[in-house]
Design a protein around this motif. Structure first.
Motif, PDB file in Angstrom:
ATOM      1  N   SER A 326      -0.781 -12.915  13.562  1.00 13.97           N
ATOM      2  CA  SER A 326      -0.736 -12.340  12.158  1.00 13.97           C
ATOM      3  C   SER A 326      -0.678 -10.798  12.401  1.00 13.97           C
ATOM      4  O   SER A 326      -1.409 -10.502  13.546  1.00 13.97           O
ATOM      5  N   SER A 355       2.389 -14.630  10.022  1.00 18.38           N
ATOM      6  CA  SER A 355       1.881 -14.211   8.653  1.00 18.38           C
ATOM      7  C   SER A 355       1.643 -12.941   8.969  1.00 18.38           C
ATOM      8  O   SER A 355       1.260 -12.414  10.098  1.00 18.38           O
ATOM      9  N   TYR A 357      -0.291  -9.339   6.427  1.00 20.50           N
ATOM     10  CA  TYR A 357      -0.593  -8.744   5.471  1.00 20.50           C
ATOM     11  C   TYR A 357       0.138  -7.549   5.227  1.00 20.50           C
ATOM     12  O   TYR A 357      -0.023  -6.483   6.136  1.00 20.50           O
ATOM     13  N   GLU A 393       8.513 -13.864   6.194  1.00 23.58           N
ATOM     14  CA  GLU A 393       8.486 -15.245   5.619  1.00 23.58           C
ATOM     15  C   GLU A 393       9.591 -15.927   6.217  1.00 23.58           C
ATOM     16  O   GLU A 393       9.194 -17.082   6.348  1.00 23.58           O
ATOM     17  N   ALA A 396       8.066 -17.008   9.618  1.00 26.71           N
ATOM     18  CA  ALA A 396       7.025 -17.821   9.338  1.00 26.71           C
ATOM     19  C   ALA A 396       7.426 -19.348   9.015  1.00 26.71           C
ATOM     20  O   ALA A 396       6.923 -20.253   9.646  1.00 26.71           O
ATOM     21  N   ASN A 400       7.063 -22.522  11.230  1.00 26.85           N
ATOM     22  CA  ASN A 400       6.214 -23.591  10.566  1.00 26.85           C
ATOM     23  C   ASN A 400       6.976 -24.885  10.583  1.00 26.85           C
ATOM     24  O   ASN A 400       6.410 -26.084  10.941  1.00 26.85           O
ATOM     25  N   HIS A 430      -2.951 -22.791  12.353  1.00 27.67           N
ATOM     26  CA  HIS A 430      -1.965 -22.921  11.217  1.00 27.67           C
ATOM     27  C   HIS A 430      -3.082 -23.249  10.014  1.00 27.67           C
ATOM     28  O   HIS A 430      -3.935 -24.395  10.296  1.00 27.67           O
ATOM     29  N   HIS A 454       3.878 -20.565   4.249  1.00 26.31           N
ATOM     30  CA  HIS A 454       2.504 -20.060   4.665  1.00 26.31           C
ATOM     31  C   HIS A 454       1.463 -21.231   5.069  1.00 26.31           C
ATOM     32  O   HIS A 454       0.232 -20.889   5.266  1.00 26.31           O
TER      33      HIS A 454
END
Ligand code: SAM
Ligand code: SF4
Length: 463
Positions: A326, A355, A357, A393, A396, A400, A430, A454
């Motif tokens: 991240s 991910s 921020y 996203e 990600a 995932n 995760h 997420h």
């Protein structure tokens, strides 16, 4: 060592002694103790409510203050209406954090007028900023403390006075299943946009033995997950030893360990190898990049180029193939052009973060960036924000999806909620929702049934 680390021109925050020696907590002779403290005039137990804003460092500082108020005989309550004392432990990194605190201070003033809340304390990063003086007068705050003199809360609540040079040696959590352990405070960098060095001071590292002793104590009292904390945790160094040496020792003592936040200039390849090699280290790396443009990275004084960052990531992906990555990204820093933005999007594609921020630039008074020209219009910032978000996203989500069908050992971080699902974490880092009534700190093994951008969703635990 980067230029930022060599630099010695940062301001000393208020109430911060420079080059302080590690912690000393001394009782002032004749100071009153908690057991001598009077209850309210009606003989009831006093109550206190702590609200925390911002990062894990603040959560940890709140843990310390929680111990102080409990030691002083206060009962902790969750709502302002029930509290005699309210402590707002605050963040100053972006303006919206200050706006939120102002909202809370307004509400507290109303409750004070109604005779419910008696005292209000403002602590943390806003407390260490110049703006706290205005806030104190405007809202009639009873006590303002910065990040380095939190210990003064003790005297305010009737505990023996503590004098200490800095706070990390006052452990915040004990006997919990998971604990934060501060290994360093402050920051020696001078990123153009960042107020942290002003409010938290220069880097001070705790000695290795000291950290390890604290963790041994925590583990003995039931802690099973330790998170090492620092603004630039991987810049830790002490008596010729570097962060990797500390992490190695801690990973021998703690059953599960993670660390945050790292700075790309300090992240050594051997640390990345250690993450891959040690079973007790969670395979999640948080490595803030801020921008994919070398030009912006220079303006920000980050001390590395995008290519060097990418190289670190390729080492991480190679030695920790199942790990998660991240980052932090700022969009709309003054002077950011479309070309700079495109480079950030390219870096996001290349690194395929699990991910991120993403922050819209927020000018902080006293930082270099707040004075720079080339302000990016808000609608452009918003578009860039959404474009970066979408890119993160997409990657990600795709990453995932690859976990669907796998069987994972999940550490339960939050016990089950009303819908019967607990929130946990795999060894790869995760986040997982899992159908179990297991309690915080337990491990369960479950199959991943589906995935969003997420979070992963697991079925009922196997066996
Ligand atoms: N020490 C960490 C590092 O250098 O990566 C980060 C600490 S900072 C508290 C957390 C994040 O807030 C930063 O990585 C940055 O992305 C963001 N941030 C800091 N100042 C900001 C500002 N003025 N505007 C927007 N975001 C900011
Ligand atoms: Fe220090 Fe991180 Fe702020 Fe840069 S962004 S000044 S490294 S805390």
């Amino acid at each position: 060592m980067s230029d930022a680390l060599k630099s010695d021109s940062l301001k000393t925050p208020r109430n911060v002694p420079r080059n302080v020696a590690p912690v000393r907590i001394l009782k002032k002779p004749g100071a009153r103790g908690a057991d001598e403290q009077n209850p309210t005039p009606m003989g009831e137990r006093r109550t206190a409510c702590i609200r925390t804003f911002g990062c894990q460092m603040n959560v940890h500082d709140s843990d310390r203050m929680r111990r102080m108020i409990l030691d002083a005989g206060y009962a902790e309550v969750q709502s302002y209406e029930e509290a005699d004392l309210v402590i707002l432990n605050t963040c100053y990194v972006r303006e919206n954090a200050v706006d939120r605190v102002r909202g809370h201070l307004g509400e507290l003033n109303r409750l004070r007028r109604e005779g419910r809340v008696k005292k209000v304390a403002l602590t943390g990063c806003i407390g260490a900023s110049d703006e706290s003086t205005d806030l104190k007068h405007q809202y009639g705050i009873d006590l303002v403390l910065g990040t380095h003199n939190t210990y003064e809360l003790a005297e305010f609540i009737g505990l023996p006075t503590m004098m200490e040079t800095y706070t990390p040696d006052l452990p915040g959590t004990e006997g919990e299943r998971s604990a934060f352990v501060t290994i360093m405070t402050g920051c020696n960098y001078q990123c153009s946009y960042c107020i942290v060095p002003t409010v938290r001071g220069r880097m001070v590292c705790r000695p290795l033995e000291n950290v390890v002793a604290e963790i041994e104590g925590l583990v003995a009292s039931g802690t099973s997950y330790v998170t090492l904390l620092g603004q630039t945790v991987d810049a830790w160094r002490s008596e010729g030893r570097r962060f990797c040496d500390l992490l190695e020792r801690v990973s021998e003592v703690a059953p599960r360990v993670w660390f945050t936040t790292s700075h790309p200039s300090n992240m050594e390849d051997r640390t990345l190898h250690l993450i891959g090699a040690r079973d007790t280290i969670v395979k999640r790396l948080h490595l803030p990049v801020q921008s994919g443009s070398d030009r912006m990275l220079r303006v920000m004084h980050r001390g590395y180029k995008a290519e060097r960052y990418r190289r670190k990531i390729s080492v991480f992906r190679e030695v920790v193939p199942d790990g998660t990555l991240s980052t932090d990204i700022i969009v709309g820093h003054p002077g950011e052009t479309e070309e700079d933005h495109e480079r950030t999007l390219k870096l996001v594609e290349a690194c395929a973060f699990d991910s991120a921020y993403i922050f819209k630039f927020s000018p902080r008074k006293g930082t270099e960036a707040a004075e720079l020209g080339g302000v990016v219009p808000p609608e452009v910032v918003q578009r860039r924000f959404l474009e970066v978000l979408r890119a993160v996203e997409q990657n990600a989500f795709a990453r995932n999806q690859r976990k669907v069908g796998s069987i994972e050992e999940v550490y339960v971080r939050h016990g089950s909620t009303e819908d019967g699902k607990a929130i946990g974490e795999t060894w790869s880092g995760h986040a997982v929702h899992v159908k179990t009534d297991a309690r915080r700190g337990d491990y369960v093994t479950a199959r991943i049934e589906s995935a969003g951008p997420h979070v992963l969703y697991a079925g009922e635990p196997l066996g």
